[in-house]
Enzyme design. Structure first.
Site, mmCIF file in Angstrom:
data_model
loop_
_atom_site.group_PDB
_atom_site.id
_atom_site.type_symbol
_atom_site.label_atom_id
_atom_site.label_comp_id
_atom_site.label_asym_id
_atom_site.label_seq_id
_atom_site.Cartn_x
_atom_site.Cartn_y
_atom_site.Cartn_z
ATOM 1 N N GLU B 48 0.812 -1.212 0.000
ATOM 2 C CA GLU B 48 0.000 0.000 0.000
ATOM 3 C C GLU B 48 0.850 1.269 0.000
ATOM 4 O OE1 GLU B 48 -0.693 -2.625 1.869
ATOM 5 O OE2 GLU B 48 -2.796 -3.149 1.529
ATOM 6 N N PHE B 110 -12.305 -8.070 12.562
ATOM 7 C CA PHE B 110 -11.142 -8.486 11.784
ATOM 8 C C PHE B 110 -10.721 -7.361 10.822
ATOM 9 C CE2 PHE B 110 -9.355 -10.553 7.943
ATOM 10 C CZ PHE B 110 -8.155 -10.951 8.517
ATOM 11 N N GLN B 111 -9.454 -7.053 10.833
ATOM 12 C CA GLN B 111 -8.870 -5.983 10.024
ATOM 13 C C GLN B 111 -9.551 -4.641 10.247
ATOM 14 O OE1 GLN B 111 -8.408 -7.448 5.913
ATOM 15 N NE2 GLN B 111 -6.374 -8.171 6.499
ATOM 16 N N LYS B 160 -17.823 -1.544 4.497
ATOM 17 C CA LYS B 160 -18.173 -2.569 3.513
ATOM 18 C C LYS B 160 -19.639 -2.472 3.089
ATOM 19 C CE LYS B 160 -18.021 -7.536 2.761
ATOM 20 N NZ LYS B 160 -17.821 -8.858 3.376
ATOM 21 N N MET B 479 23.808 9.793 4.273
ATOM 22 C CA MET B 479 23.641 11.032 5.029
ATOM 23 C C MET B 479 23.836 10.778 6.525
ATOM 24 S SD MET B 479 23.317 14.198 4.565
ATOM 25 C CE MET B 479 22.435 14.807 3.131
#
Lengths: 175, 590
Positions: B48, B110-111, B160, B479
């Site tokens: 993602e 869930f999730q 959903k 760096m």
């Protein structure tokens, strides 16, 4: 423009969309940027889609300017006013449980009368007082009651409105 | 119409033709509907975060919002870095996240994650759509907020059931957000005062940032500079908004800016800040930032003006940079007329003297390791005729690219400035490439940064996004190593990258082309081969491991306190690079 770096208390009055999450946005802004909240109240207005938030905050001119600008930038903030910049009326409210004995009962009652507080509950060993007024008045009353034994104290936080201008006196900056 | 179709129709109304994203449980319905249409392409990424940076690259290169669609829970948390990045750098992206069904919200389903709560401090605004009837309007509002005023990321959380339930589709023409008034047009009196100050200034300088890019104000910046004969400093985010090879350009200012750019702003008597925000990497020590100057600050965001405590703004102008500059140049034409032309000659003599004495420079000889600056320089010279888009990751290579890749036009430069996100460059380049399939898109990366989103090689190959990645490979977080050299007595705590992959083989494993240059004489051939290839190419430039990036203003220093080269204790004679901790095998002499 001269900027003062003295910290002062400011009362900010905000009209916001009456939606869930708006309070979290405001609170998150203060915590995320390290600003102080001394008190915050929120309640609906006559228009059910709008809530009024009254925030008491502390900071020097630069911080307060940033706070006002940041609050204004919130999409759900409809208006933001620093009441400290104009004439305003503010009220806080407290409910105070004070322990009493036979000796102190009259004294507690007398203090309540001086501050125009009301006794809203009473037992043999306790008065519960309700007081409204400016923050300073309430603090003065708490100071006097403390030595007598405060059991519990709840404060509502500030609410405030701008004073209406009257006569030619529309430019007043302070009470 | 179901919510998923409403989503698609709404995006079509906004002119969207590509979404970057990754499916998951609660967004299956939306992906299913996307699958059955062909107006909007879905670029499916491997992670993602890649999708988020692709959307950013797309948005930065085109000026149109980049669109992301990811699932709930981990899908959302993986997008937090791109959101924070876009928020810092004012990039208009709109991230649609799936959410568990409305009746499950708050149940640790869930999730499930608190998408609004997590994204609140790193978005311009965010929405949870609780009813499918609100979906179209919310999408309209999201686009409006992301693209107006100071642009920024907006998140829309779609449960959903909202993607499945049905409602009539009506896309609102107008947005009604009574609390959102992002447009400000510069106050006329202030503009006149600014024009007067500019006409009188003996040592003026324009300090232009990313705001001028977003406002599409390149022509106006140029007009202001040319009418006033004013030198131009660009911030990292502003690169390209003024031509780097223009005689009035002093290049980039700030921590790794050019000597002249930093000295100029330090000694100026008037600073015209245009769409820039006095970032700490630009100002250095704020109490000593341009101590002799009056400051004009033009910005669309009121919170950017007078934000920094020690920096007083004398003439603030709140407004869109383009609109304000148009008025300002008009006013300036009037007020500057008839003034002595030689008013600024001493200033320009001083600037030219600085430029001559302290140009950006490096030395490359044939028989030593490749200098990183040389790679960027050759990359620039061999591709500049193609007018490429250049993305970078974060670190030394980013600063060298900013110094040596001279850009002539805005929206050619994709870099993570505010957040400093390693892993940004490669997916951002892919997003830009998706927007402009026919253009040359380069990504200058580092051996450390590239590994932070290398999984998107698969996406580049799959979607035929022929990005050319140049890895400036010094086997260090360069760096970090530089700071350890300068400020931590050369103790390279955790900065040596042992376990680097073979980047040529890595590219091949994904079906891309890998090329390697190990000596200066290889560099041109590698670049040329990469540019002429059709597909994505990974160029591994094995460069000097000890090279440091200069000029440098050490943290807390003022803009006239620059290191121009390694201090004596780091001179090559005494300097040996030793990998620390478990890298005892790697004693590397520079």
């Amino acid at each position: 423009m001269s900027v003062e770096s003295v910290e002062r208390e400011h009362i900010v009055s905000m009209r916001v969309e009456n939606r869930s999450g708006v309070l979290a946005r405001v609170a998150g802004l203060f915590s995320g940027r390290g600003y102080n909240i001394e008190s915050l109240t929120v309640a609906p207005t006559l228009d059910p889609t709008i809530s009024m938030m009254t925030i008491v905050t502390k900071g020097d001119d630069l911080i307060i300017e940033q706070i006002l600008k940041q609050l204004n930038k919130l999409v759900e903030a409809i208006s933001v006013v620093d009441l400290t910049e104009r004439a305003y009326i503010d009220r806080d409210m407290a409910i105070i449980k004070v322990k009493t004995t036979l000796e102190t009962r009259a004294e507690v009652f007398r203090i309540a009368e001086i501050f125009r507080a009301r006794v809203i509950d009473s037992t043999n060993t306790m008065y519960t007082l309700e007081v409204t007024g400016t923050g300073r008045k309430i603090e003065a009353m708490i100071y006097q009651l403390e030595s007598l034994g405060i059991e519990e104290l709840v404060r509502a936080g500030h609410i405030a409105v701008a004073r209406e201008p009257y006569g030619a006196d529309t430019d007043r900056r302070s009470e | 119409m179901n919510g998923s179709k409403i989503f698609i129709e709404a995006l079509k109304c906004e002119g969207v033709d590509v979404i970057f994203g990754l499916p998951g449980g609660v967004v299956l319905k939306i992906f299913d509907e996307l699958h059955q249409q062909s107006d909007i392409q879905v670029v499916v990424t491997r992670h993602e975060q890649g999708a988020g940076h692709m959307a950013e690259g797309y948005a930065k290169a085109t000026g149109r919002p980049g669109i992301v669609l990811v699932t709930s829970g981990p899908g959302m948390t993986n997008i937090v870095t791109p959101l924070a990045d876009a928020y810092m750098d004012s990039v208009p992206i709109i991230v649609f996240t799936g959410q568990v069904s409305t009746q499950l919200i708050g149940n640790d389903a869930f999730q499930e994650a608190d998408n609004l709560g997590i994204s609140r401090p790193c978005t311009k605004h965010n929405f949870l759509v609780r009813d499918v009837k609100d979906l179209a309007r919310t999408i309209r509002e999201a686009f409006h907020i992301a693209t107006t005023g100071r642009p920024g990321p907006v998140l829309v959380d779609i449960p959903k059931d909202v993607s499945i339930n049905t409602a009539e589709f009506k896309y609102p023409k107008k947005v009604n957000l009574r609390g959102y008034n992002p447009n400000h047009c510069g106050d006329k009196t202030q503009v006149t005062r600014a024009a007067e100050a500019i006409s009188q200034a003996k040592r003026p300088i324009i300090y232009v940032g990313g705001g001028a890019v977003f406002s599409n104000a390149a022509d106006e910046v140029k007009a202001l500079a040319e009418i006033g004969n004013i030198p131009v400093d660009m911030t990292l985010m502003g690169l390209g908004v003024f031509p780097a090879t223009h005689p009035l350009s002093l290049g980039m200012l700030g921590m790794h800016g050019s000597y002249t750019a930093n000295m100029a702003i330090h000694h100026a008597d008037l600073v015209i800040a245009v769409g820039s925000r006095f970032d700490d990497r630009v100002t250095g020590k704020t109490s000593e930032f341009c101590p002799k100057a009056k400051i004009i600050h033009i910005d669309i965001d009121p919170t950017s003006i007078r934000k920094v405590r020690d920096i007083e703004v004398h003439i603030p102008i709140l407004g869109d940079v383009k609109a304000v500059l148009m008025e300002l140049t008009q006013a300036l034409k009037v007020s500057i007329d008839g003034r002595k032309k030689d008013l600024r000659e001493p200033w320009w003599n001083q600037l030219r003297d600085w430029m001559d004495r302290y140009p950006l420079t490096y030395a490359q000889s044939d028989d030593e390791a490749i200098k990183p600056q040389y790679v960027i320089d050759r990359l620039y010279r061999l591709t500049t005729d193609n007018d490429p888009i250049v993305s970078t990751d974060v670190g030394q290579h980013q600063m060298w690219a900013a110094q040596y890749f001279k850009l002539e036009h805005p929206r050619r430069w994709l870099t993570s400035g505010g957040l400093g996100t390693m892993g940004f460059g490669f997916p951002a380049a892919m997003g830009a490439q998706r927007a402009y399939p026919g253009r040359l898109v380069l990504c200058v990366s580092g051996d450390g940064s590239f590994q932070m989103n290398l999984q998107e090689l698969a996406t580049a190959v799959l979607y035929k996004l022929p990005v050319k990645v140049a890895i400036i490979n010094n086997h260090y977080h360069g760096m970090v190593r530089q700071w350890q050299d300068l400020f931590y007595e050369g103790r390279y705590a955790s900065s040596y990258l042992s376990g680097l992959p073979d980047y040529v083989k890595l590219a091949e494993a994904y079906g891309a082309l890998g090329l390697r240059a190990t000596s200066p004489s290889d560099v041109d051939a590698v670049i040329q081969e990469a540019v002429h290839m059709d597909g994505p190419v990974l160029m591994d430039f094995e460069v000097s491991r000890s090279e440091n990036c200069y000029p440098m203003i050490p943290a807390g220093g003022a803009n006239n306190e620059m290191l121009l080269q390694d201090p004596p204790h780091l001179s090559p004679a005494t300097k040996s690079l030793v990998g620390v901790s478990d890298d005892s095998d790697s004693v590397l002499t520079a």
